[in-house]
Design a protein around this motif. Structure first.
Motif, PDB file in Angstrom:
ATOM      1  N   UNK A  28      -4.195   5.018   7.754  1.00 39.59           N
ATOM      2  CA  UNK A  28      -2.947   4.509   7.762  1.00 39.59           C
ATOM      3  C   UNK A  28      -2.952   2.812   7.650  1.00 39.59           C
ATOM      4  N   UNK A  29      -2.182   2.175   6.813  1.00 33.06           N
ATOM      5  CA  UNK A  29      -2.094   0.970   6.534  1.00 33.06           C
ATOM      6  C   UNK A  29      -1.275   0.221   7.486  1.00 33.06           C
ATOM      7  N   UNK A  30      -1.955  -0.577   8.343  1.00 35.01           N
ATOM      8  CA  UNK A  30      -1.339  -1.401   9.505  1.00 35.01           C
ATOM      9  C   UNK A  30      -0.879  -2.681   9.078  1.00 35.01           C
ATOM     10  N   UNK A  31      -1.599  -3.419   8.153  1.00 36.86           N
ATOM     11  CA  UNK A  31      -0.926  -4.821   7.743  1.00 36.86           C
ATOM     12  C   UNK A  31      -1.613  -5.000   6.300  1.00 36.86           C
ATOM     13  N   UNK A  32      -1.512  -6.288   5.825  1.00 34.24           N
ATOM     14  CA  UNK A  32      -2.127  -6.466   4.559  1.00 34.24           C
ATOM     15  C   UNK A  32      -2.829  -7.845   4.630  1.00 34.24           C
ATOM     16  N   UNK A  33      -3.974  -7.914   4.040  1.00 33.74           N
ATOM     17  CA  UNK A  33      -5.021  -8.962   4.192  1.00 33.74           C
ATOM     18  C   UNK A  33      -4.466 -10.068   3.376  1.00 33.74           C
ATOM     19  N   UNK A  39      -4.852  -3.010   4.942  1.00 31.32           N
ATOM     20  CA  UNK A  39      -5.909  -2.911   6.159  1.00 31.32           C
ATOM     21  C   UNK A  39      -5.654  -1.892   6.903  1.00 31.32           C
ATOM     22  N   UNK A  40      -6.458  -0.842   7.217  1.00 28.99           N
ATOM     23  CA  UNK A  40      -6.297  -0.020   8.475  1.00 28.99           C
ATOM     24  C   UNK A  40      -7.558   0.103   9.198  1.00 28.99           C
ATOM     25  N   UNK A  41      -7.542   1.040  10.207  1.00 31.18           N
ATOM     26  CA  UNK A  41      -8.534   1.336  11.097  1.00 31.18           C
ATOM     27  C   UNK A  41      -9.276   2.648  10.824  1.00 31.18           C
ATOM     28  N   UNK A  42     -10.626   2.674  10.870  1.00 30.35           N
ATOM     29  CA  UNK A  42     -11.181   4.165  10.941  1.00 30.35           C
ATOM     30  C   UNK A  42     -12.252   4.144  12.192  1.00 30.35           C
TER      31      UNK A  42
END
Length: 344
Positions: A28-33, A39-42
């Protein structure tokens, strides 16, 4: 619980979790770089995915595992952002020149606001929490605005192609119609590739470093004058090409040759010689005229340059008693913008 990186995988001690190159993972993409990547978290590890947008649920494949983050390529979008648009450009996904054309233009502007905020949070200049971050001022028609074209030339069989390298590679993507580039500069580079092939001029390649490697075409917005630099690893005979090219495009006022014998990725060498025409072309900003030599630095988007400088003048509110240092100024056009405050 802590993370250990070894031999291209991330292992979680105390819990079974291993991430390897080529592994496919949901995200799940939380923000943009800052480079436009999603940018997401795994498993609490940052994952950067070019082409993904904030709010999207995606499926991606790991391409690199670093000490503190993972890089991945987008495979499929399960939940599509309402701000996603279909890029009109046919080579958008391969040429590497643009990064956020799949994002709607109003959201592109908002993204640029967020890039400023991210930079402030990272570097924390004194008092940054109170900084007034004003919305990015967009264009009415955000196409064909780039006044300077800088394309690589390569030979493919009996033809010559001009374009940009695919991101992270030396693989040329041929471009004969760029939505970002000024249309006249694109027409000129298209004709140049035709004439280079016609006159059988030598073309640079990584094995035989002998010939034309890059062509720069710049157009002045105010005067419509054009200048060209051929960058070559050796002397080349351009008389025939110049004769035909200037006949087709009378807007061309300067043609120069830059010699770059280096094997590095630097575009220009130290030697630049005017082969044809005048020393510079004429440009203007906020009513002030100046000359642009072939190697001079000037803003790439002249339409927005005037908008930017106008905002700078209003924000600084200088008087004739003030001193302005226009450091790293190129042609010094920002300093010109303050001429009215210091006149008389």
């Amino acid at each position: 619980m802590f993370l250990v990186v070894e031999l291209g995988c991330i292992e979680s001690k105390g819990k079974e979790m291993v991430v390897k190159v080529k592994q496919k993972i949901p995200l799940t993409i939380k923000r943009m770089g800052i480079n436009g990547e999603g940018i997401g978290f795994y498993q609490k590890t940052l994952v950067f995915v070019p082409g993904a947008l904030k709010g999207e649920t995606i499926f991606c494949q790991v391409t690199a595992v670093k000490r503190n983050f993972i890089e991945a390529k987008l495979l499929a979008v399960k939940k599509v952002s309402k701000n996603r648009v279909k890029p009109v450009c046919s080579v958008y996904e391969t040429c590497g020149g643009c990064q956020i054309m799949h994002l709607s233009y109003p959201k592109q502007l908002a993204f640029k606001d967020d890039v400023i905020k991210q930079a402030l949070r990272k570097f924390k200049p004194s008092g940054y929490e109170q900084f007034d971050i004003r919305p990015t001022l967009g264009m009415k028609e955000p196409e064909h605005y780039r006044a300077k074209l800088q394309f690589q030339l390569r030979a493919f069989g009996g033809s010559v192609k001009a374009g940009l390298f695919s991101q992270g590679s030396h693989r040329l993507v041929s471009i004969d119609h760029c939505l970002v580039q000024d249309q006249l500069t694109q027409e000129i580079i298209n004709e140049i590739t035709h004439l280079v092939a016609k006159y059988k001029l030598p073309i640079y390649n990584e094995r035989q470093i002998a010939g034309i490697r890059t062509v720069m075409v710049r157009k002045a917005q105010a005067s419509k004058q054009v200048q060209i630099i051929f960058v070559s690893s050796k002397e080349v005979r351009l008389a025939g090409l110049i004769g035909e090219l200037t006949k087709v495009f009378p807007q061309i006022k300067t043609i120069a040759l830059n010699i770059n014998r280096s094997k590095s990725s630097e575009i220009y060498g130290e030697e630049t010689e005017i082969l044809w025409g005048q020393e510079a072309i004429q440009e203007e900003v906020l009513g002030y005229g100046f000359a642009l030599s072939p190697r001079a630095f000037y803003q790439l988007n002249p339409q927005q340059t005037e908008v930017l400088y106008d905002q700078v003048v209003k924000a600084l509110d200088v008087s004739a008693k003030d001193h302005i240092i226009d450091a790293y100024c190129g042609v010094g056009s920002i300093g010109f913008a303050f001429g009215a405050q210091f006149s008389g």
